[in-house]
Design an enzyme around this catalytic site. Structure first.
Site, PDB file in Angstrom:
ATOM      1  N   TYR A 122       0.808  -1.219   0.000  1.00  0.00           N
ATOM      2  CA  TYR A 122       0.000   0.000   0.000  1.00  0.00           C
ATOM      3  C   TYR A 122       0.844   1.272   0.000  1.00  0.00           C
ATOM      4  O   TYR A 122       0.376   2.312  -0.446  1.00  0.00           O
ATOM      5  CB  TYR A 122      -0.923   0.029   1.221  1.00  0.00           C
ATOM      6  CG  TYR A 122      -1.899  -1.121   1.273  1.00  0.00           C
ATOM      7  CD1 TYR A 122      -2.841  -1.303   0.266  1.00  0.00           C
ATOM      8  CD2 TYR A 122      -1.878  -2.026   2.327  1.00  0.00           C
ATOM      9  CE1 TYR A 122      -3.738  -2.363   0.305  1.00  0.00           C
ATOM     10  CE2 TYR A 122      -2.771  -3.085   2.384  1.00  0.00           C
ATOM     11  CZ  TYR A 122      -3.696  -3.254   1.365  1.00  0.00           C
ATOM     12  OH  TYR A 122      -4.579  -4.300   1.408  1.00  0.00           O
ATOM     13  N   THR A 123       2.034   1.207   0.547  1.00  0.00           N
ATOM     14  CA  THR A 123       2.838   2.420   0.698  1.00  0.00           C
ATOM     15  C   THR A 123       3.770   2.610  -0.486  1.00  0.00           C
ATOM     16  O   THR A 123       4.106   1.663  -1.201  1.00  0.00           O
ATOM     17  CB  THR A 123       3.663   2.359   1.992  1.00  0.00           C
ATOM     18  OG1 THR A 123       4.515   1.202   1.951  1.00  0.00           O
ATOM     19  CG2 THR A 123       2.753   2.259   3.208  1.00  0.00           C
TER      20      THR A 123
END
EC number: 5.6.2.2
Length: 923
Positions: A122-123
């Site tokens: 996600y990052t």
């Protein structure tokens, strides 16, 4: 097994274990846990940054998924779990973990509350701009390269950093048998230290601390004291105390209530756990006074609010929070890093020297690389310039050559006219652009120029547009620039001062771009939390019973009562115990407790346990090292800290001029006396003294400074005759008067100056001559305008103006202070009072009465007095103490019920007795 092994060697298992464990330990130390002192990076950090650089994941380019970076790192350079690599990336992207972030993250990368970062899928990340300074010039052969774990890739052994990262971002790690914990610092300050060390390599650690005062944490906070910093910078090991930044302010709508606002926390402190801990302490009542606790932190900054109850002192609550939570925490500094591949403990100067030496090597290797490249380029340009100056023959030669290879050979074999470059070459030096490995047959020789294979190939690859006149000029201009660059590079390599100047310029550029203000405040002198900091400052009633039990109670627990009231019970008496000593003292004051054996002990008021009125208290033997049969006979309140600051703490002044050293009592005959006056007063220097009196009538004056160094085992205050006891002590300035009262109702008043200064070991001089069975019961230092209040054991008392007591010489029997008869009993105490003050009375059964001085009749010396306290038939008065309150009258607080009526009735009854007010012989 014999078929598989060519040879079997017997090995001692102990030796094999030692060697194998040593190999493992060194692998962890060098390859995992410890940073390199040059770039301040562990292998995993170095590999992450290199992988991001290879991916083109630069600060000015779009973010890439963290998973992409993690995959490259573990696939090419770091054969470990993806979690370890991702955790490393996360930490380098957290503004509360690194002082200067090396990774720019987008997404959820955790918080100071201990929240975990989002999953790597996600990052997104990219290198921070500052991180490029760690990798600057990596491609210019500035550092050594080593193979990766499978030999398919090359990775840098160290980064050619322009930033002293070991100090700037610090490091922490646990190896085998050793660990490191290096705090972060301010970039600008560290660079200033580097520059100062470059200017003067002989600077000491203490001198470097003028530029680098201490660590600078990303979460700011306050470093409490410089001692730990100094020790760590000198030795590489130390402990520093970090405090949260908190202020106490009054609530806007709190009606005078206070609140504590916390805006900065110690480094690596979990805010959520801190709040939970505070709530737990409040619930367990280990910290009192907190009414509400909330976290108001947002994107604009941290703010934790602690609201207090009405009447609570914010500083005291805050000090308790410092003591019982991690609002004040310890950071243990242990500077261990790899130097030349070996772990070493480094001090501040060592770390800076390693970095400066690394920069010198990097800049030197970079300059050598740039010089080689410049010479290679200059060599090509030189050949092209020669070709352009001979353009027609060159074109004709190429046209007439059947193949490119033959054209190249003919270009090399021909001697060419070199007038176009000869002048420039002569100015720069014949070898200025000559590559080091070039064969001597090539280049300028005998007025002609012989092209090298590289130059010939470049001529063949020359585009036609380069044959124009403008391009010819550009080529010659570039050639001249190359010659100038080569000259500068040679100066850097041959002139150490110029080399250091280049390093300085680059460091100053880094400071100008990335330097910022210090975040962490350093408090010069350590503010240690003492027990006193945790105690609210207030007036307390300290009592010691005849049986040796001590306790303290807030003065506010007692309300003023009318004279003759029955009062409140001050303590629970057992086995016919009763209160013997009472003192109203500040909770932060130091008490001098003088014992029956002539010793003095020190106690802080707050060290005496608080107890209810009916509680017995704690045995003094649990607070003081009293011998068997030794009891406390006097208490004195002093400001020990002020005494130590102003007067020092001399152990013994017995050899002062005029001091009495012998252990004998000096008789009164030594002082000539006349009726009512002393013939001669001894002149003495003013100062602070303790004036003491014993039951046998002996007095002594000793400098207070001799009691300014507390001893856990106590100290001898004066030597006593057998059977004698100390009954009173007071602080004087050497020019006061002294009044001594005996149990027979007599008093003697004389000047303090007639008593010489004596050491602690002296016995003193005769103060009052006593009759058989008599003893001293009180000593007063009279004040101007004061009145003397005396009380007898049957509860009667009176006030007498000070002027009614004549001055006499030391050593006499004195004059009558109060009539002692069957009605009154013996005199038990005397105190000096002023109008509007209050007194406390205590009986042997623990009854306590607090009453106003104004309600006690004013009369002469030779009188019996009025009832002060109503006693039972088997009860006697044993204690009398003056109470001084800061301000305000208490008329509205006085009881108006049964006790008031009873006290007024008793007063009328006492005053109706003829003997109570009958005046007698004043002598």
């Amino acid at each position: 097994m014999g078929e598989l092994a060519k040879e079997i060697l017997p090995v001692n298992i102990e030796d094999e274990l030692k060697q194998s464990y040593l190999d493992y330990a060194m692998s962890v130390i060098v390859g995992r846990a410890l940073p390199d002192a040059r770039d301040g990076l562990k292998p995993v950090h170095r590999r992450v940054l290199y992988a991001m650089s290879e991916l083109g994941n630069d600060w000015n380019k779009p973010y890439k998924k963290s998973a992409r970076v993690v995959g490259d790192v573990i696939g090419k350079y770091h054969p470990h779990g993806d979690t370890a690599v991702y955790d490393t990336i996360v930490r380098m992207a957290q503004p509360f973990s690194l002082r200067y972030m090396l990774v720019d993250g987008q997404g959820n990368f955790g918080s100071v509350d201990g929240d975990n970062a989002a999953a790597m899928r996600y990052t997104e990340v990219r290198m921070a701009k500052l991180a490029h300074e760690l990798l600057a010039d990596l491609e210019k052969e500035t550092v050594d390269w080593v193979p990766n774990y499978d030999g398919t890739e090359q990775i840098p052994a160290v980064m050619p950093t322009k930033i002293p990262n070991l100090l700037v971002n610090g490091s922490s790690g646990i190896a085998v048998g050793m660990a490191t914990n290096i705090p972060p610092h301010n970039l600008g300050e560290v660079i200033d230290g580097c520059l100062a060390l470059m200017d003067n390599p002989d600077l000491t650690v203490d001198e470097l601390m003028q530029y680098i005062p201490g660590p600078d944490f990303p979460t700011a906070g306050i470093i409490n004291g410089r001692a730990g910093i100094i020790e760590a910078y000198r030795t590489g090991r130390g402990r520093i105390y970090i405090r949260a930044r908190a202020v106490v302010e009054e609530m806007e709508k709190g009606g005078g209530r206070e609140q504590i606002i916390i805006t900065e926390l110690p480094y690596q402190l979990n805010k959520a756990r801190l709040i939970e801990k505070i709530a737990e302490l409040v619930k367990e009542k280990k910290i009192e006074g907190i009414s509400e606790l909330r976290d108001e932190s947002d994107k604009d900054g941290m703010r934790v609010v602690i609201e207090l109850r009405r009447g609570e002192v914010g500083e005291v609550v805050l000090n308790n929070l410092y003591a019982q939570t991690q609002l004040q925490s310890v950071f243990g500094i242990n500077v261990v890093a790899l130097v030349d591949g070996q772990p070493r403990t480094l001090n501040l100067k060592d770390m800076l020297e390693v970095f400066v030496r690394h920069r010198r090597e990097v800049v030197t290797r970079r300059t050598v690389y740039e010089l080689r490249k410049a010479r290679e380029r200059g060599h090509i340009l030189e050949g092209q310039a020669v070709a352009l100056s001979n353009i027609d023959p060159v074109i004709e030669l190429i046209k007439s050559s059947p193949t490119p290879a033959e054209a190249k050979e003919r270009l090399i074999a021909t001697a060419w006219e070199s007038s176009a470059v000869e002048a420039m070459v002569e100015r720069a030096g014949a070898d200025a652009c000559r590559p080091e490995d070039l064969d001597p047959q090539y280049g300028l020789r005998d007025g002609k120029y012989y092209l090298s294979p590289e130059q010939a190939q470049a001529i063949l690859e020359l585009r036609l547009h380069r044959l124009t006149g403008l391009e010819h000029e550009k080529l010659l201009s570039e050639y001249q620039e190359i010659l100038n660059l080569i000259g500068e590079l040679i100066r850097i390599l041959t002139n150490p001062a110029r080399l250091m100047e280049v390093i300085r310029e680059e460091l100053e550029a880094v400071k100008a771009e990335f330097g910022d203000a210090r975040r962490t405040e350093i408090v010069a002198s350590q503010v240690d939390l003492t027990i006193a900091d945790l105690i609210t400052e207030e007036d307390r009633v300290v009592t010691i019973s005849h049986g040796g039990y001590a306790k303290s109670q807030p003065l506010a627990a007692y309300q003023a009562q009318r004279r003759g009231g029955k009062g409140k019970s001050a303590t629970g008496m057992k086995d016919e115990d009763y209160i013997e000593h009472l003192l109203v003292a500040n909770s932060h004051a130091t008490l001098l407790l003088f014992s029956s054996k002539g010793k003095v002990y020190w106690l802080r008021t707050f060290e005496i346990p608080e107890a209810s009125r009916t509680a017995r208290g704690r045995p003094l033997v649990n607070l003081l090292p009293l011998d068997e049969g030794e009891r406390i006979t006097a208490m004195l309140q002093i400001d020990l800290e002020a005494l130590q600051q102003n007067g020092g703490a001399d152990d013994d002044l017995d050899e002062a001029e005029g001091a009495v050293l012998e252990g004998e009592v000096v008789e009164a005959a030594e002082v000539e006396e006349v009726e009512g006056e002393t013939a001669e007063l001894v002149a003495e220097p003013t100062g602070a003294y303790i004036f003491m009196a014993t039951a046998f009538g002996t007095v002594k004056k000793t400098p207070l400074v001799q009691f300014s160094r507390p001893r856990s085992s106590g100290l001898i205050a004066l030597k006593l005759e057998e059977g004698d006891t100390l009954i009173a002590a007071a602080i004087t300035d050497g020019a006061k008067e002294v009044m001594l009262f005996s149990s027979a109702g007599k008093v003697i008043r004389f000047a303090e100056s007639v008593v010489r200064i004596m050491g602690r070991n002296a016995r003193g001089v005769r103060g009052m001559r006593l009759g058989k069975g008599q003893q001293l019961i009180s000593m007063l230092i009279p004040e101007s305008g004061a009145q003397i209040l005396t009380a007898s054991e049957r509860g009667f008392g009176k006030r007498t103006p000070l002027s009614k007591f004549p001055r006499r010489g030391r050593g006499g029997q004195g004059v009558i202070a109060m009539v002692t008869n069957e009605r009154n009993g013996a005199l038990i105490a005397a105190v000096q009072v002023q109008e509007g003050e209050e007194i406390m009375l205590i009986s042997d059964q623990g009854t306590l009465v607090r009453t106003r001085v104004d309600e006690v009749s004013l009369s002469g010396r030779n009188t019996q007095g009025v009832t002060l306290i109503k006693l039972a038939s088997d009860e006697v008065l044993v204690g009398l103490e003056r109470v001084q309150e800061p301000s305000g009258g208490d008329d509205e607080d006085l009881p108006e019920g049964e006790e008031a009526a009873e006290s007024l009735g008793e007063s009328a009854e006492s005053e109706s007795e003829p003997a109570a007010e009958a005046e007698g012989n004043e002598e």
